[in-house]
Design a protein around this motif. Structure first.
Motif, PDB file in Angstrom:
ATOM      1  N   ARG A   1      28.452  52.993  92.385  1.00 13.76           N
ATOM      2  CA  ARG A   1      27.455  52.541  93.114  1.00 13.76           C
ATOM      3  C   ARG A   1      26.148  52.127  92.402  1.00 13.76           C
ATOM      4  O   ARG A   1      25.723  50.894  92.489  1.00 13.76           O
ATOM      5  CB  ARG A   1      27.087  53.592  94.213  1.00 13.76           C
ATOM      6  N   ASP A   2      25.639  53.062  91.489  1.00 13.66           N
ATOM      7  CA  ASP A   2      24.478  52.610  90.667  1.00 13.66           C
ATOM      8  C   ASP A   2      24.724  51.568  89.701  1.00 13.66           C
ATOM      9  O   ASP A   2      23.995  50.761  89.384  1.00 13.66           O
ATOM     10  CB  ASP A   2      24.094  54.034  90.046  1.00 13.66           C
ATOM     11  N   GLN A   3      25.972  51.346  89.070  1.00  9.36           N
ATOM     12  CA  GLN A   3      26.356  50.397  88.220  1.00  9.36           C
ATOM     13  C   GLN A   3      26.325  49.201  89.068  1.00  9.36           C
ATOM     14  O   GLN A   3      25.991  48.030  88.462  1.00  9.36           O
ATOM     15  CB  GLN A   3      27.502  50.680  87.570  1.00  9.36           C
ATOM     16  N   LEU A   4      26.893  49.005  90.047  1.00  5.78           N
ATOM     17  CA  LEU A   4      27.047  47.936  90.951  1.00  5.78           C
ATOM     18  C   LEU A   4      25.677  47.240  91.487  1.00  5.78           C
ATOM     19  O   LEU A   4      25.184  46.285  91.188  1.00  5.78           O
ATOM     20  CB  LEU A   4      27.807  48.172  92.321  1.00  5.78           C
ATOM     21  N   VAL A   5      24.729  48.157  91.928  1.00  7.09           N
ATOM     22  CA  VAL A   5      23.425  48.033  92.496  1.00  7.09           C
ATOM     23  C   VAL A   5      22.427  47.421  91.228  1.00  7.09           C
ATOM     24  O   VAL A   5      21.847  46.334  91.642  1.00  7.09           O
ATOM     25  CB  VAL A   5      22.747  49.140  93.129  1.00  7.09           C
TER      26      VAL A   5
ATOM     27  N   ILE B   1      30.135  55.388  84.025  1.00  4.24           N
ATOM     28  CA  ILE B   1      30.713  55.827  85.234  1.00  4.24           C
ATOM     29  C   ILE B   1      31.320  57.323  84.469  1.00  4.24           C
ATOM     30  O   ILE B   1      31.127  58.366  85.034  1.00  4.24           O
ATOM     31  CB  ILE B   1      31.498  55.181  85.873  1.00  4.24           C
ATOM     32  N   GLY B   2      31.986  56.961  83.386  1.00  9.13           N
ATOM     33  CA  GLY B   2      33.002  58.102  82.789  1.00  9.13           C
ATOM     34  C   GLY B   2      31.969  59.391  82.157  1.00  9.13           C
ATOM     35  O   GLY B   2      32.146  60.347  82.280  1.00  9.13           O
ATOM     36  N   ARG B   3      30.880  58.744  81.747  1.00  7.60           N
ATOM     37  CA  ARG B   3      29.820  59.784  81.064  1.00  7.60           C
ATOM     38  C   ARG B   3      29.205  60.522  82.145  1.00  7.60           C
ATOM     39  O   ARG B   3      28.886  61.776  82.202  1.00  7.60           O
ATOM     40  CB  ARG B   3      28.804  58.850  80.132  1.00  7.60           C
TER      41      ARG B   3
ATOM     42  N   THR C   1      32.612  62.475  94.024  1.00 13.53           N
ATOM     43  CA  THR C   1      31.177  62.063  94.646  1.00 13.53           C
ATOM     44  C   THR C   1      30.402  61.693  93.575  1.00 13.53           C
ATOM     45  O   THR C   1      29.683  60.595  93.848  1.00 13.53           O
ATOM     46  CB  THR C   1      30.723  63.222  95.445  1.00 13.53           C
ATOM     47  N   ALA C   2      30.431  62.170  92.434  1.00 10.69           N
ATOM     48  CA  ALA C   2      29.734  61.847  91.247  1.00 10.69           C
ATOM     49  C   ALA C   2      30.009  60.675  90.672  1.00 10.69           C
ATOM     50  O   ALA C   2      29.143  59.854  90.444  1.00 10.69           O
ATOM     51  CB  ALA C   2      29.606  63.239  90.115  1.00 10.69           C
ATOM     52  N   THR C   3      31.399  60.337  90.769  1.00  7.47           N
ATOM     53  CA  THR C   3      32.023  58.978  90.343  1.00  7.47           C
ATOM     54  C   THR C   3      31.632  57.965  91.034  1.00  7.47           C
ATOM     55  O   THR C   3      31.212  56.884  90.857  1.00  7.47           O
ATOM     56  CB  THR C   3      33.484  59.335  90.075  1.00  7.47           C
ATOM     57  N   LEU C   4      31.648  58.164  92.528  1.00 10.40           N
ATOM     58  CA  LEU C   4      31.308  57.203  93.285  1.00 10.40           C
ATOM     59  C   LEU C   4      29.649  56.744  93.153  1.00 10.40           C
ATOM     60  O   LEU C   4      29.410  55.697  93.358  1.00 10.40           O
ATOM     61  CB  LEU C   4      31.547  57.778  94.823  1.00 10.40           C
ATOM     62  N   ALA C   5      28.994  57.644  93.220  1.00  7.75           N
ATOM     63  CA  ALA C   5      27.677  57.768  93.084  1.00  7.75           C
ATOM     64  C   ALA C   5      27.250  56.871  91.673  1.00  7.75           C
ATOM     65  O   ALA C   5      26.456  55.885  91.729  1.00  7.75           O
ATOM     66  CB  ALA C   5      26.782  58.890  92.935  1.00  7.75           C
TER      67      ALA C   5
END
Length: 53
Positions: free
Chosen positions: A26-30, A47-49, A19-23
């Protein structure tokens, strides 16, 4: 998630949260953030951080 957990020795891969990875993804894409503009490529990245946090 694998790149993130492999980047820190001793990190348990089971601790990486989907879930944290997906969020973070998503933030990177938006935000269109993290676009590769340098010659240095960070495999862990934002994302990895987020996964490691």
């Amino acid at each position: 998630m694998t790149e993130a957990t492999d980047s820190v020795p001793g990190t348990d891969p089971d601790r990486a949260g989907f879930t944290a990875t997906l969020a973070a993804a998503r933030d990177q894409l938006v935000l269109a953030a993290g676009i590769i503009a340098d010659t240095v490529i960070d495999l862990v990245g934002a994302i990895g951080r987020s996964v490691l946090a």
